[in-house]
Design an enzyme around this catalytic site. Structure first.
Site, mmCIF file in Angstrom:
data_model
loop_
_atom_site.group_PDB
_atom_site.id
_atom_site.type_symbol
_atom_site.label_atom_id
_atom_site.label_comp_id
_atom_site.label_asym_id
_atom_site.label_seq_id
_atom_site.Cartn_x
_atom_site.Cartn_y
_atom_site.Cartn_z
ATOM 1 N N GLU A 119 9.074 -9.857 5.186
ATOM 2 C CA GLU A 119 8.095 -9.683 6.268
ATOM 3 C C GLU A 119 7.611 -11.036 6.795
ATOM 4 O OE1 GLU A 119 7.518 -6.972 7.734
ATOM 5 O OE2 GLU A 119 7.678 -5.292 6.335
ATOM 6 N N HIS A 142 -0.186 -7.720 3.741
ATOM 7 C CA HIS A 142 0.461 -6.433 4.009
ATOM 8 C C HIS A 142 0.492 -5.651 2.707
ATOM 9 C CE1 HIS A 142 3.172 -3.279 4.847
ATOM 10 N NE2 HIS A 142 4.140 -3.779 4.087
ATOM 11 N N HIS A 144 0.287 -1.239 0.922
ATOM 12 C CA HIS A 144 0.557 0.184 1.144
ATOM 13 C C HIS A 144 -0.594 1.032 0.592
ATOM 14 C CE1 HIS A 144 5.145 -1.014 0.712
ATOM 15 N NE2 HIS A 144 4.619 -1.453 1.844
ATOM 16 N N HIS A 218 3.833 3.591 6.855
ATOM 17 C CA HIS A 218 4.285 2.460 6.044
ATOM 18 C C HIS A 218 3.132 1.777 5.305
ATOM 19 C CE1 HIS A 218 6.696 -1.617 5.904
ATOM 20 N NE2 HIS A 218 5.991 -1.409 4.824
HETATM 21 O O1 2HA Z 1 8.016 -6.788 1.139
HETATM 22 O O2 2HA Z 1 6.309 -4.022 1.719
HETATM 23 O O3 2HA Z 1 7.423 -3.921 4.110
HETATM 24 C C1 2HA Z 1 7.818 -5.496 0.781
HETATM 25 C C2 2HA Z 1 7.301 -4.679 1.887
HETATM 26 C C3 2HA Z 1 8.022 -4.689 3.164
HETATM 27 ZN ZN ZN Z 2 5.674 -2.684 3.241
#
Ligand code: 2HA
Ligand code: ZN
Length: 277
Positions: A119, A142, A144, A218
């Site tokens: 990313e 980033h 989840h 995502h």
């Molecule tokens: O790098 O979450 O979207 C791992 C991730 C990619």
């Molecule tokens: Zn991711």
């Protein structure tokens, strides 16, 4: 064994230990399965006293030119590396990169030659925008977060044209703290392939206005003055999503605070409606 770059630079060590602490929280919350998620931190300030080294190591091309971060240093999670490992060994699971003077490539500076995250385009494009706009923000995250990703599967929360700001307003209405500590709300980026330039570009457009954007089906991408700040905003928004879903699990739809109650919180706490720095 060679000295780690952190042993020679106490301020850098502290900043990276904060990254490691946040990586541990992400793992504990279940937001970082396997190698999920990424962190990038602008650490240029900690290198200001150090003359740029002449590095006899290969340069890796960037997918787009990033002139505003030319010559800058970033700590970046390594590709395929796990948050739970980074929490314990940040320099074995992340690397420091230096962007070239022309902003077209980068080199891995320390400690071990670990390839940065897939990313990287979205993280560095956003970092480039932050420097360009004179922002004090240094961290991009980033991850989840389960409940926010769950809500990104609900069509009424995704259609910002039919229901403007519906997800943000719903989250704000769950608990006054959400409005207080995530006052800019949540931008929404329609689904794109992970790691793609399209995803990076769409993120960049939202990050101009929002500190946290939701990548449909995502995860989230957040910016902050430091990594704790970026994490806290995601945590606050995800807590609101959790309350919403827990209320729905009773079989009823939560009423949420009224618009009048939310406006009251906004005015009592003089909350910003735009990013200040
Ligand atoms: O790098 O979450 O979207 C791992 C991730 C990619
Ligand atoms: Zn991711």
């Amino acid at each position: 064994m060679a000295l780690s770059i952190l042993d020679k630079n106490e301020d850098l060590r502290r900043a990276i230990m904060d990254v490691a602490e946040v990586a541990g929280y992400i793992w504990e919350k279940g937001w970082g399965e396997r190698n999920g998620g990424n962190i990038t931190l602008n650490v240029t300030d900690y290198f200001s006293s150090v003359a740029p080294q002449s590095l006899d190591i290969p340069s890796i091309d960037l997918p787009v030119a990033l002139p505003y971060i030319a010559g800058m240093y970033f700590y970046v999670k390594g590709t395929q590396k796990r948050m739970r490992d980074l929490a314990r060994w940040p320099m074995a699971n992340g690397c420091i990169i230096r962007v070239s003077e022309d902003g077209l490539s980068f080199q891995m500076v320390a400690d071990e030659p670990i390839a940065p995250t897939s990313e990287l385009p979205s993280h560095l494009m956003v970092q480039n925008y932050l420097v360009q706009s004179g922002s004090k923000y240094k961290a991009t995250l980033h991850t989840h977060p389960i409940e926010l990703v769950a809500l990104s599967h609900i069509p009424e929360f995704l259609d910002d044209t039919k229901y403007p700001n519906h997800l943000t307003t719903t989250l704000w209405s769950m608990i006054p703290e959400t409005l207080a500590f995530a006052p800019l709300g949540l931008g929404i980026v329609p689904y794109q392939v992970p790691g793609s330039l399209e995803l990076a570009q769409a993120t960049l457009e939202k990050i101009e206005k929002y500190d946290v954007t939701l990548w449909e089906k995502h995860g989230v991408f957040a910016v902050g003055t430091d990594i704790m700040d970026a994490f806290d905003q995601v945590d606050v928004l995800n807590k609101a999503a959790r309350i919403y879903l827990d209320a729905c699990a009773t079989g009823q739809r939560p009423t949420g605070m009224s618009l009048r109650q939310m406006k009251e919180v906004q005015s009592v706490f003089s909350l910003p409606t735009k990013r200040i720095i």
